[in-house]
Each structure stands twice: as structure tokens, then as C-alpha cells.
Scaffold this motif. Structure first.
Motif, PDB file in Angstrom:
ATOM      1  N   ILE A 214       0.837  -1.201   0.000  1.00  0.00           N
ATOM      2  CA  ILE A 214       0.000   0.000   0.000  1.00  0.00           C
ATOM      3  C   ILE A 214       0.870   1.249   0.000  1.00  0.00           C
ATOM      4  O   ILE A 214       0.591   2.226  -0.715  1.00  0.00           O
ATOM      5  N   GLY A 215       1.950   1.228   0.788  1.00  0.00           N
ATOM      6  CA  GLY A 215       2.858   2.374   0.808  1.00  0.00           C
ATOM      7  C   GLY A 215       3.492   2.632  -0.550  1.00  0.00           C
ATOM      8  O   GLY A 215       3.581   3.782  -1.008  1.00  0.00           O
ATOM      9  N   THR A 216       3.914   1.578  -1.224  1.00  0.00           N
ATOM     10  CA  THR A 216       4.526   1.723  -2.549  1.00  0.00           C
ATOM     11  C   THR A 216       3.518   2.249  -3.567  1.00  0.00           C
ATOM     12  O   THR A 216       3.832   3.147  -4.361  1.00  0.00           O
ATOM     13  N   VAL A 217       2.318   1.700  -3.565  1.00  0.00           N
ATOM     14  CA  VAL A 217       1.283   2.164  -4.500  1.00  0.00           C
ATOM     15  C   VAL A 217       0.961   3.625  -4.256  1.00  0.00           C
ATOM     16  O   VAL A 217       0.821   4.409  -5.206  1.00  0.00           O
ATOM     17  N   PHE A 218       0.853   4.026  -3.001  1.00  0.00           N
ATOM     18  CA  PHE A 218       0.530   5.418  -2.677  1.00  0.00           C
ATOM     19  C   PHE A 218       1.629   6.362  -3.176  1.00  0.00           C
ATOM     20  O   PHE A 218       1.338   7.406  -3.758  1.00  0.00           O
ATOM     21  N   ARG A 219       2.889   5.991  -2.967  1.00  0.00           N
ATOM     22  CA  ARG A 219       3.989   6.846  -3.427  1.00  0.00           C
ATOM     23  C   ARG A 219       4.001   6.956  -4.943  1.00  0.00           C
ATOM     24  O   ARG A 219       4.228   8.041  -5.491  1.00  0.00           O
ATOM     25  N   ARG A 220       3.739   5.859  -5.637  1.00  0.00           N
ATOM     26  CA  ARG A 220       3.744   5.905  -7.106  1.00  0.00           C
ATOM     27  C   ARG A 220       2.586   6.728  -7.639  1.00  0.00           C
ATOM     28  O   ARG A 220       2.723   7.426  -8.655  1.00  0.00           O
ATOM     29  N   LEU A 221       1.438   6.652  -6.979  1.00  0.00           N
ATOM     30  CA  LEU A 221       0.316   7.476  -7.399  1.00  0.00           C
ATOM     31  C   LEU A 221       0.633   8.956  -7.242  1.00  0.00           C
ATOM     32  O   LEU A 221       0.255   9.780  -8.093  1.00  0.00           O
ATOM     33  N   GLN A 222       1.339   9.308  -6.167  1.00  0.00           N
ATOM     34  CA  GLN A 222       1.744  10.706  -5.980  1.00  0.00           C
ATOM     35  C   GLN A 222       2.712  11.127  -7.075  1.00  0.00           C
ATOM     36  O   GLN A 222       2.620  12.244  -7.617  1.00  0.00           O
ATOM     37  N   VAL A 223       3.663  10.258  -7.419  1.00  0.00           N
ATOM     38  CA  VAL A 223       4.619  10.577  -8.492  1.00  0.00           C
ATOM     39  C   VAL A 223       3.900  10.715  -9.819  1.00  0.00           C
ATOM     40  O   VAL A 223       4.194  11.609 -10.619  1.00  0.00           O
ATOM     41  N   ASN A 224       2.931   9.839 -10.083  1.00  0.00           N
ATOM     42  CA  ASN A 224       2.184   9.920 -11.341  1.00  0.00           C
ATOM     43  C   ASN A 224       1.410  11.218 -11.451  1.00  0.00           C
ATOM     44  O   ASN A 224       1.295  11.794 -12.541  1.00  0.00           O
ATOM     45  N   LYS A 225       0.866  11.700 -10.342  1.00  0.00           N
ATOM     46  CA  LYS A 225       0.161  12.974 -10.366  1.00  0.00           C
ATOM     47  C   LYS A 225       1.105  14.122 -10.705  1.00  0.00           C
ATOM     48  O   LYS A 225       0.772  15.015 -11.490  1.00  0.00           O
ATOM     49  N   LYS A 226       2.316  14.100 -10.131  1.00  0.00           N
ATOM     50  CA  LYS A 226       3.291  15.140 -10.445  1.00  0.00           C
ATOM     51  C   LYS A 226       3.714  15.083 -11.904  1.00  0.00           C
ATOM     52  O   LYS A 226       3.832  16.113 -12.576  1.00  0.00           O
ATOM     53  N   ASP A 227       3.924  13.864 -12.421  1.00  0.00           N
ATOM     54  CA  ASP A 227       4.302  13.719 -13.826  1.00  0.00           C
ATOM     55  C   ASP A 227       3.190  14.196 -14.745  1.00  0.00           C
ATOM     56  O   ASP A 227       3.453  14.813 -15.787  1.00  0.00           O
ATOM     57  N   LEU A 228       1.946  13.942 -14.367  1.00  0.00           N
ATOM     58  CA  LEU A 228       0.827  14.386 -15.182  1.00  0.00           C
ATOM     59  C   LEU A 228       0.757  15.896 -15.242  1.00  0.00           C
ATOM     60  O   LEU A 228       0.520  16.477 -16.308  1.00  0.00           O
ATOM     61  N   ARG A 229       0.987  16.546 -14.100  1.00  0.00           N
ATOM     62  CA  ARG A 229       0.986  18.014 -14.097  1.00  0.00           C
ATOM     63  C   ARG A 229       2.120  18.563 -14.949  1.00  0.00           C
ATOM     64  O   ARG A 229       1.958  19.534 -15.690  1.00  0.00           O
ATOM     65  N   SER A 230       3.298  17.930 -14.861  1.00  0.00           N
ATOM     66  CA  SER A 230       4.449  18.377 -15.659  1.00  0.00           C
ATOM     67  C   SER A 230       4.177  18.200 -17.145  1.00  0.00           C
ATOM     68  O   SER A 230       4.507  19.074 -17.963  1.00  0.00           O
ATOM     69  N   ASN A 231       3.563  17.090 -17.521  1.00  0.00           N
ATOM     70  CA  ASN A 231       3.244  16.856 -18.926  1.00  0.00           C
ATOM     71  C   ASN A 231       2.227  17.863 -19.448  1.00  0.00           C
ATOM     72  O   ASN A 231       2.306  18.308 -20.596  1.00  0.00           O
ATOM     73  N   GLU A 232       1.254  18.220 -18.596  1.00  0.00           N
ATOM     74  CA  GLU A 232       0.272  19.214 -19.013  1.00  0.00           C
ATOM     75  C   GLU A 232       0.925  20.571 -19.249  1.00  0.00           C
ATOM     76  O   GLU A 232       0.624  21.264 -20.223  1.00  0.00           O
ATOM     77  N   LYS A 233       1.844  20.949 -18.364  1.00  0.00           N
ATOM     78  CA  LYS A 233       2.549  22.216 -18.553  1.00  0.00           C
ATOM     79  C   LYS A 233       3.416  22.178 -19.800  1.00  0.00           C
ATOM     80  O   LYS A 233       3.484  23.142 -20.570  1.00  0.00           O
ATOM     81  N   ARG A 234       4.107  21.056 -20.031  1.00  0.00           N
ATOM     82  CA  ARG A 234       4.954  20.916 -21.217  1.00  0.00           C
ATOM     83  C   ARG A 234       4.119  20.960 -22.489  1.00  0.00           C
ATOM     84  O   ARG A 234       4.528  21.516 -23.501  1.00  0.00           O
ATOM     85  N   SER A 235       2.932  20.371 -22.446  1.00  0.00           N
ATOM     86  CA  SER A 235       2.056  20.382 -23.606  1.00  0.00           C
ATOM     87  C   SER A 235       1.583  21.787 -23.926  1.00  0.00           C
ATOM     88  O   SER A 235       1.510  22.191 -25.088  1.00  0.00           O
ATOM     89  N   GLU A 236       1.263  22.551 -22.874  1.00  0.00           N
ATOM     90  CA  GLU A 236       0.856  23.936 -23.100  1.00  0.00           C
ATOM     91  C   GLU A 236       1.990  24.744 -23.711  1.00  0.00           C
ATOM     92  O   GLU A 236       1.791  25.558 -24.617  1.00  0.00           O
ATOM     93  N   THR A 237       3.210  24.513 -23.240  1.00  0.00           N
ATOM     94  CA  THR A 237       4.368  25.224 -23.781  1.00  0.00           C
ATOM     95  C   THR A 237       4.603  24.855 -25.242  1.00  0.00           C
ATOM     96  O   THR A 237       4.899  25.700 -26.084  1.00  0.00           O
ATOM     97  N   THR A 238       4.437  23.590 -25.576  1.00  0.00           N
ATOM     98  CA  THR A 238       4.624  23.121 -26.956  1.00  0.00           C
ATOM     99  C   THR A 238       3.585  23.721 -27.882  1.00  0.00           C
ATOM    100  O   THR A 238       3.878  24.111 -29.014  1.00  0.00           O
TER     101      THR A 238
END
Length: 391
Positions: A214-238
Motif C-alpha cells: 500500500i505504501g509503494t502504491v501510494f507513493r507511485r500514485l503521488q509521483v504519477n500525479k506530479k508527472d501528469l501536471r508536468s506533462n500538461e505544462k509541457r504540452s501547453e508550452t509546446t
């Protein structure tokens, strides 16, 4: 008619009949458990045998667990029904020991398979870069699980057998199948200690393993949320044309000659094509990884719920076994109104052999779809054929 209102010359068979009538709700519940557990687990086996033959390796233990759950619910449920109908006339000591041995063995099989599944989930989620369990490793683990179940069940015939069952009100003695009162004290003590340690180790291990998961899944979900936000910002810049290699490649084209312009334009188009193909490939790979990750997490949650139900259903059983161990006359001191409730709690661990198919159907969309196809093949097609014959 209760025991207290009977005549003093009550016979053993009449006493047994009175207790059986008192436990009739428990017998009906056990019969329902057998029916539900058999139907549900047989359905799982049929789906995996005929519809999901090429299922992913993550589902390897599901039909195996269903098979042993089916055996456990049929055998243990049938044994407890037989015991409920022979509360005071169970005089065959060898039969009692044999029934208890196989009841323990079938129950331990499911327990150890759940433990293997927990280890598999841990390796899949927490150690994804390491090589997963191969088929040979899984088969070896399954063999060891069955061997450990057999070893854990071997002491049961030395601890359980036919014991005197005393009616305090009328001074009559019967025989029931239960924990021995007069066995060797050392054997009883060793069994109690080992059984307690076994329960403690299994429960603690499952809690620790799934806690890490559960701890590992929770940490990965948090990382995925950060990556999703970064991708959205990169897409807007592109989209605005900033830091875009394709757009930058087209800058200044108007300042060169027609020939150079054509060459550079072709080069830019090729570059854009390569980049687009690379992006499509990356997107497909990422989508596949995301799908696999979601399947892993979904199956992990599914097995976590199955294990949680197992732990919760065994708590009343463990508590009653402890009370039965410290009080030799535990079952004799129960009143007619208390016996059905206590017996229900004593049998409630069978639920974990029944709920697994329900959990599969709730969490696994693919299983639901394939189960619907199996139902259509079993019930709809024969009806159509029969109607055609009649016409």
C-alpha cells in the motif's frame, strides 16, 4: 421443547435431537455456504478453464485458489453439518480424528496460497525491476504450500478426538468430537504454543507485506500525479511554439534561397515525421505501461480485500479456540440460547472461501465479461437448440 423442561429420564438420542433442533439455523446457514461457495468457485474455474486460458501471469493463482476454496467449503461445511447433527452421539474416535485432520488440511491450503499471493504481489509492486515469479517457481511455491498445510495438520489428530459431553441438568454423558481434555499435557501445550505462533506469524506477515504494498502504491500514485501536471505544462508550452524543435527548425526559412528553402523544408518535414513517429511509439509504450500498472494495482487491491476478509473471518475462530483451550468445559457451559450464536462465530471463517468469486466479479471487468460468455454457452445455446428441434 428445551432441555430444562424435559423429564429426568431423558435419553441420549433425545438430548442430541434437542441440540440439533437448536442448531438448525446454523445447519441451514452452512448448507447455504456450501451452495454459494460451490457455485461461485466452480464458475471461476470454468471461466479460467474455457474463456481465460491466455490470462496474464498475475492471475495464475486465481483458479488454483478457487479450486482449494471449493474443496474447503464443501468438506468443512459438510463436516460441521455432520458434527451439528451428532453433538452427543459422536462415538467413533478414529472418524473424528480423520475428519478433523482433513478439515484442518483443506483450511490451511487456502491460507498458505493466500500467503504466496501476498509475496507475489509484493514482488510485482515493490520490486518491479526484478525478475517476476516464473512458472517453475510458482509451481514449487504451490507444492511447498501444500506440504506446509499437511505438516500443520498432522498434530490435529493428537489434539482432537471424541470427548465426554456432560449434561449438567440431568447428569447424562454423551460423546462429541472436539479438543481432547485428557491428552498428554506436553502435546497439548506444544500444540497451543505452535498454533498461536503460526497464527501470529501469518497474520503479522500479511499485514507487513500488504502495508509495504500500500505504501509503494501510494507513493507511485503521488509521483504519477506530479508527472501528469508536468506533462500538461509541457504540452501547453509546446502548443505555444516555445522550445519546440520542429517550430525552431522552420524559423528563418524565408531568409534563404528557394533551393535551400526546399531542402530545409524537406529536412524539417522528415524531422517532424520522425519526431511524430517517435512520439506515437512513446505514447503507445506509455499507454501499455499505464494499462499494466493499473491491472497490477487493481489485482493488488483485489487480493488485499480477499486477505482482509480472511483475517477478519478468522478472528472469532481464533478467540473461541483460545477460550476452548483454557476452559475444558467451554461447550458444556453454553446455554441453549448461547449455543447457536457461538457456533455461528466458530464457523464464520468459511466465509473467506465464499467471497473470493464475488470480489473477482466486482473488481475484474474481464472476468465479468468472460463469466457472462460462459453463462451464455451453458444456458442460452441449449435453449435455442431445443426450440429449433421443436420447430
Amino acid at each position: 421443547m428445551g432441555i430444562n423442561s424435559m423429564l429426568n429420564n431423558i435419553t441420549l438420542s433425545e438430548w442430541n435431537e434437542d441440540i440439533t433442533n437448536n442448531l438448525m439455523p446454523n445447519i441451514v446457514i452452512l448448507a447455504v455456504h456450501i451452495a454459494l461457495g460451490t457455485i461461485g468457485n466452480v464458475l471461476v474455474i470454468l471461466v479460467y478453464a474455457f474463456q481465460m486460458r491466455g490470462a496474464s501471469e498475475e492471475r495464475y493463482f486465481i483458479p488454483i485458489l478457487a479450486f482449494f476454496d471449493m474443496i474447503a467449503v464443501i468438506y468443512v461445511g459438510g463436516y460441521y453439518i455432520f458434527q451439528s447433527c451428532n453433538q452427543t452421539i459422536f462415538s467413533n474416535n478414529i472418524l473424528c480424528k480423520t475428519l478433523v485432520f482433513f478439515a484442518g488440511n483443506t483450511t490451511y491450503n487456502s491460507v498458505f496460497i493466500l500467503f504466496i499471493i501476498a509475496i507475489q504481489r509484493y514482488m510485482k509492486v515493490c520490486r518491479p525491476r526484478k525478475q517476476p515469479m516464473t512458472i517453475s517457481v510458482k509451481r514449487t511455491a504451490l507444492f511447498l504450500a501444500l506440504l506446509m498445510s499437511l505438516i500443520c495438520a498432522l498434530p490435529l489428530p493428537f489434539v482432537f478426538g471424541t470427548v465426554p459431553f456432560h449434561n449438567i441438568d440431568f447428569g447424562i454423558y454423551g460423546m462429541r468430537c472436539g479438543r481432547l481434555k485428557d491428552g498428554h499435557p506436553l502435546v497439548r501445550t506444544v500444540y497451543s504454543v505452535v498454533a498461536g505462533l503460526f497464527v501470529f506469524v501469518i497474520v503479522t506477515s500479511l499485514i507487513v507485506i500488504y502495508g509495504r504494498i500500500i505504501g509503494t502504491v501510494f507513493r507511485r500514485l503521488q509521483v504519477n500525479k506530479k508527472d501528469l501536471r508536468s506533462n500538461e505544462k509541457r504540452s501547453e508550452t509546446t502548443d505555444r511554439g516555445e522550445n519546440n524543435p520542429v517550430v525552431d527548425g522552420f524559423k528563418g526559412i524565408e531568409m534563404v534561397s528557394i533551393t535551400d528553402k526546399t531542402i530545409k523544408h524537406s529536412t524539417a518535414l522528415q524531422t517532424r515525421t520522425n519526431l511524430t513517429g517517435h512520439n506515437i511509439e512513446s505514447a503507445a509504450t506509455k499507454q501499455r505501461r499505464t494499462t499494466n500498472r493499473r491491472l497490477t494495482y487493481k489485482l493488488t487491491v483485489m487480493f488485499l480485500i480477499i486477505t482482509t476478509v480472511f483475517l477478519l473471518s478468522y478472528i472469532p475462530k481464533v478467540v473461541l479456540l483460545f477460550l476452548e483451550g483454557i476452559n475444558e468445559d467451554f461447550w458444556e457451559t453454553l446455554s441453549a440460547s448461547q449455543r447457536p450464536g457461538v457456533t455461528f462465530l466458530y464457523h464464520i471463517f468459511i466465509l473467506h472461501n465464499i467471497v473470493n468469486p464475488i470480489v473477482y466479479a466486482f473488481f475484474d471487468i474481464e472476468f465479468r465479461q468472460d463469466a457472462a460468455l460462459v453463462f451464455k454457452r451453458l444456458f442460452i445455446k441449449p435453449c435455442i437448440c431445443s426450440s429449433e428441434i421443436q420447430l
